[in-house]
Design a protein around this motif. Sequence first.
Motif, short mmCIF file in Angstrom:
data_model
loop_
_atom_site.label_atom_id
_atom_site.label_comp_id
_atom_site.label_asym_id
_atom_site.label_seq_id
_atom_site.Cartn_x
_atom_site.Cartn_y
_atom_site.Cartn_z
N ALA A 163 -45.49 20.72 9.89
CA ALA A 163 -46.31 21.80 10.45
C ALA A 163 -46.37 21.63 11.96
CB ALA A 163 -47.72 21.78 9.87
N VAL A 164 -46.23 22.74 12.67
CA VAL A 164 -46.39 22.75 14.12
C VAL A 164 -47.54 23.71 14.42
CG1 VAL A 164 -45.33 23.31 16.34
CG2 VAL A 164 -43.95 22.28 14.51
N GLU A 216 -40.14 29.27 6.24
CA GLU A 216 -41.39 29.05 6.97
C GLU A 216 -42.54 29.89 6.44
OE1 GLU A 216 -39.76 30.01 10.78
OE2 GLU A 216 -39.41 27.90 11.25
N ILE A 217 -43.71 29.29 6.53
CA ILE A 217 -44.98 29.98 6.27
C ILE A 217 -45.72 29.95 7.60
CG2 ILE A 217 -47.21 29.83 5.10
CD1 ILE A 217 -45.72 28.38 2.79
N VAL A 218 -46.26 31.09 8.02
CA VAL A 218 -47.01 31.14 9.27
C VAL A 218 -48.47 31.44 8.96
CG1 VAL A 218 -47.30 32.32 11.49
CG2 VAL A 218 -44.99 31.89 10.57
N ILE A 219 -49.35 30.57 9.48
CA ILE A 219 -50.79 30.80 9.39
C ILE A 219 -51.20 31.35 10.75
CG2 ILE A 219 -53.06 29.78 8.94
CD1 ILE A 219 -51.13 29.47 6.57
N ASP A 220 -51.55 32.61 10.79
CA ASP A 220 -51.88 33.28 12.05
C ASP A 220 -53.11 32.67 12.72
OD1 ASP A 220 -49.84 34.99 11.43
OD2 ASP A 220 -51.11 36.71 10.99
N THR A 260 -47.13 26.88 12.07
CA THR A 260 -45.86 27.19 11.42
C THR A 260 -45.56 26.05 10.47
OG1 THR A 260 -45.06 28.32 13.40
CG2 THR A 260 -43.40 27.65 11.79
N ILE A 261 -45.47 26.36 9.18
CA ILE A 261 -45.20 25.36 8.16
C ILE A 261 -43.74 25.50 7.76
CG2 ILE A 261 -45.71 24.63 5.80
CD1 ILE A 261 -48.30 26.21 8.09
N ALA A 280 -47.72 18.39 16.01
CA ALA A 280 -47.04 18.54 14.72
C ALA A 280 -47.55 17.50 13.74
CB ALA A 280 -45.54 18.40 14.91
N THR A 281 -47.43 17.82 12.44
CA THR A 281 -47.72 16.88 11.37
C THR A 281 -46.54 16.87 10.40
OG1 THR A 281 -48.86 18.56 10.05
CG2 THR A 281 -50.22 17.22 11.53
N LYS A 282 -46.37 15.76 9.70
CA LYS A 282 -45.29 15.63 8.72
C LYS A 282 -45.87 15.41 7.33
CE LYS A 282 -42.04 13.76 12.02
NZ LYS A 282 -41.18 12.66 12.41
#
Length: 169
Positions: free
Chosen positions: A147-148, A114-118, A70-71, A161-163
Amino acid sequence: MKTGFILAILLILASCTPREEISSIDPVNWEKRMIEISNPHSLASGTTYLSVYSQIYSQTEHRTHDLTATISLRNVNLKDTVYIEEAVYYDTHGTPIRNYFARPIFIAPMETVEIVIDEIDREGGTGANFLFDWRTPPNCNAPFFEAVMISTSGQQGISFATKGVELQY
């Protein structure tokens, strides 16, 4: 007895049907957010880098584990709108996979988009990342990008998570 057997077979076949749709390509109706910036040169601009993991290595470099990412694109300002001009998703090798919108979008004060990468979207690989080009009014906070990544299997789960990091050119 025969009917029960046939139902069991049908249930097994239905549960094995692969999911083909990847929703990460259009998770938000970007058209509603698109905006023409009337005077872009009056705004401050920047670029933020965000690492994202579509996959991580598990046990060896030959085995990977797929993740959902999840971005979050966050406007941390109480009064000012921020604008995202591009959100380009790159794979491990630095090849652009997709740009999420064709024109700038707005993010209202204190809003998150949010952008979701499946999990089934493996295009990014183990070293995927985003570059975000953005604009803000003068003396305004830059947008915050995070991003989580998460995955579960049975009773096991992993998340981290990343920042985003603002790039200096």
